[in-house]
Design a protein around this motif. Structure first.
Motif, mmCIF file in Angstrom:
data_model
loop_
_atom_site.group_PDB
_atom_site.id
_atom_site.type_symbol
_atom_site.label_atom_id
_atom_site.label_comp_id
_atom_site.label_asym_id
_atom_site.label_seq_id
_atom_site.Cartn_x
_atom_site.Cartn_y
_atom_site.Cartn_z
ATOM 1 N N PRO A 12 0.815 -1.220 0.000
ATOM 2 C CA PRO A 12 0.000 0.000 0.000
ATOM 3 C C PRO A 12 0.845 1.265 0.000
ATOM 4 C CG PRO A 12 -0.871 -1.587 1.568
ATOM 5 C CD PRO A 12 0.438 -2.138 1.092
ATOM 6 N N LEU A 56 -4.446 -7.039 1.562
ATOM 7 C CA LEU A 56 -5.666 -6.323 1.966
ATOM 8 C C LEU A 56 -6.911 -6.940 1.345
ATOM 9 C CD1 LEU A 56 -4.381 -2.627 1.685
ATOM 10 C CD2 LEU A 56 -4.246 -4.179 3.631
ATOM 11 N N THR A 71 -9.504 -3.504 1.596
ATOM 12 C CA THR A 71 -9.986 -2.731 0.454
ATOM 13 C C THR A 71 -10.166 -3.574 -0.798
ATOM 14 O OG1 THR A 71 -9.617 -0.682 -0.773
ATOM 15 C CG2 THR A 71 -7.677 -2.036 -0.348
ATOM 16 N N THR A 178 -7.269 4.683 5.846
ATOM 17 C CA THR A 178 -6.468 5.014 4.667
ATOM 18 C C THR A 178 -4.991 5.088 5.026
ATOM 19 O OG1 THR A 178 -6.499 7.423 4.971
ATOM 20 C CG2 THR A 178 -8.392 6.428 3.837
ATOM 21 N N THR A 214 -7.309 1.479 2.740
ATOM 22 C CA THR A 214 -6.749 0.180 3.117
ATOM 23 C C THR A 214 -7.800 -0.755 3.694
ATOM 24 O OG1 THR A 214 -6.089 1.038 5.291
ATOM 25 C CG2 THR A 214 -4.442 1.112 3.506
#
Length: 316
Positions: A12, A56, A71, A178, A214
């Motif tokens: 990420p 994720l 996500t 996030t 995320t």
């Protein structure tokens, strides 16, 4: 289609840093919305950062008794997850009311929150649209506005947020987690995630450039019966004219959110408080500041009748 460059991010942080470093770059996951917009040259990214390899993609229990949803969890996987089906059925029902099975297989949790409006003027590049071309005007205000917004709109835009999943997540008090390009994390209540249009309808969320979703976190499931009702022009593969997500306890108290009527899932504390008084009181509170057009004024009455149908199920 215009040319663009492409990379696959491994983490990420790397994805966020890459998008932030190149103006005009975009994340791509399932691509169910972005690719269509690129074909029409509504979106013209110069660089795509594929996030399918960043992990994720799990649904995990939280210590508080809720759920933490990655996500990249697909809509299909999320709607079928045993805990979602058992404890958050409003979410399962909302997801399964959207799109087709094939699209739900590809669409991701984070991408679903970020999907753009389906306003026909936004999709028609021959027409002025402040979301597509800031400052050009809004063709919907004096045009065919049956599908467009009745509340939370502005003189610059009357488009609606189109999704179903977010309406259910709003009634569940979800939080969006996030990561910023510098590696810092933040949590954003879903009620604050989507912006009202104001004078800048092309800015649709509070995310900073390069900031990546995320997780979405659901608190422990609220008590009561869960409902999701969607009214649309045809039985499948259509966006809502009006949708209602509700969680209602046996004593009539609860919470309610509306879709298809505003720039974001529409929920008001005063409307929640009015639930024991019936559908009319809820609608009066939720739509007190409505600015409908002649074409879409019917949506307010339709929302009342849809909610009344939900409340009648409590007696069945």
């Amino acid at each position: 289609m215009r040319s663009f460059t492409y990379e696959r991010a491994a983490t990420p942080a790397a994805a966020a840093a890459s998008v932030a470093a190149r103006p005009g770059a975009k994340f791509i996951a399932g691509g169910t919305n972005l690719l269509d917009l690129m074909k029409l040259e509504i979106e013209t990214p110069v660089h795509l950062v594929d996030v399918q390899d960043i992990g994720l993609d799990a649904v995990e229990d939280t210590e508080e008794g809720g759920l933490r949803i990655g996500t990249l969890v697909s809509n299909t996987a999320l709607s079928a997850h045993p805990r979602v089906r058992r404890d958050y059925p409003v979410l399962t029902r909302a997801i399964q009311a959207g799109a087709s099975g094939q699209l739900r297989n590809k669409a991701t949790t984070g991408g679903n929150l970020l999907q753009r409006t389906r306003c026909s003027y936004f999709y028609d590049t021959n027409m002025p649209c402040n979301k597509r071309d800031p400052g050009s005007g809004c063709a919907g205000i004096n045009g065919h506005s049956r599908q467009l917004g009745v509340i939370g709109t502005s003189d610059a835009c009357i488009a609606t947020y189109p999704g179903d999943m977010a309406v259910a997540m709003r009634v569940l008090d979800a939080t969006v987690e996030t990561m910023r390009p510098d590696g810092r994390a933040r949590s954003i209540p879903l009620g604050e995630f989507h912006r009202l249009w104001g004078d800048t309808p092309h800015v649709e969320t509070v995310l900073d450039p390069g900031e990546i979703i995320t997780h979405v976190v659901l608190p422990p499931p609220p008590p009561g019966r869960h409902f999701y009702e969607k009214v649309r022009d045809r039985a499948s593969y259509a966006f809502a004219l009006v949708s209602v997500a509700a969680v209602i306890a046996p004593d009539g108290t609860g919470r309610v959110a509306f879709g298809g009527v505003a720039p974001r899932p529409w929920r008001m504390a005063a409307a929640d408080a009015a639930l024991p008084q019936g559908a009319g009181a809820v609608i009066a509170a939720a739509f007190a500041d409505a600015r409908p057009t002649e074409d879409n004024r019917f949506k307010i009455k339709l929302a009342e009748r849809t909610l009344a149908g939900v409340l009648s199920q409590l007696r069945s």
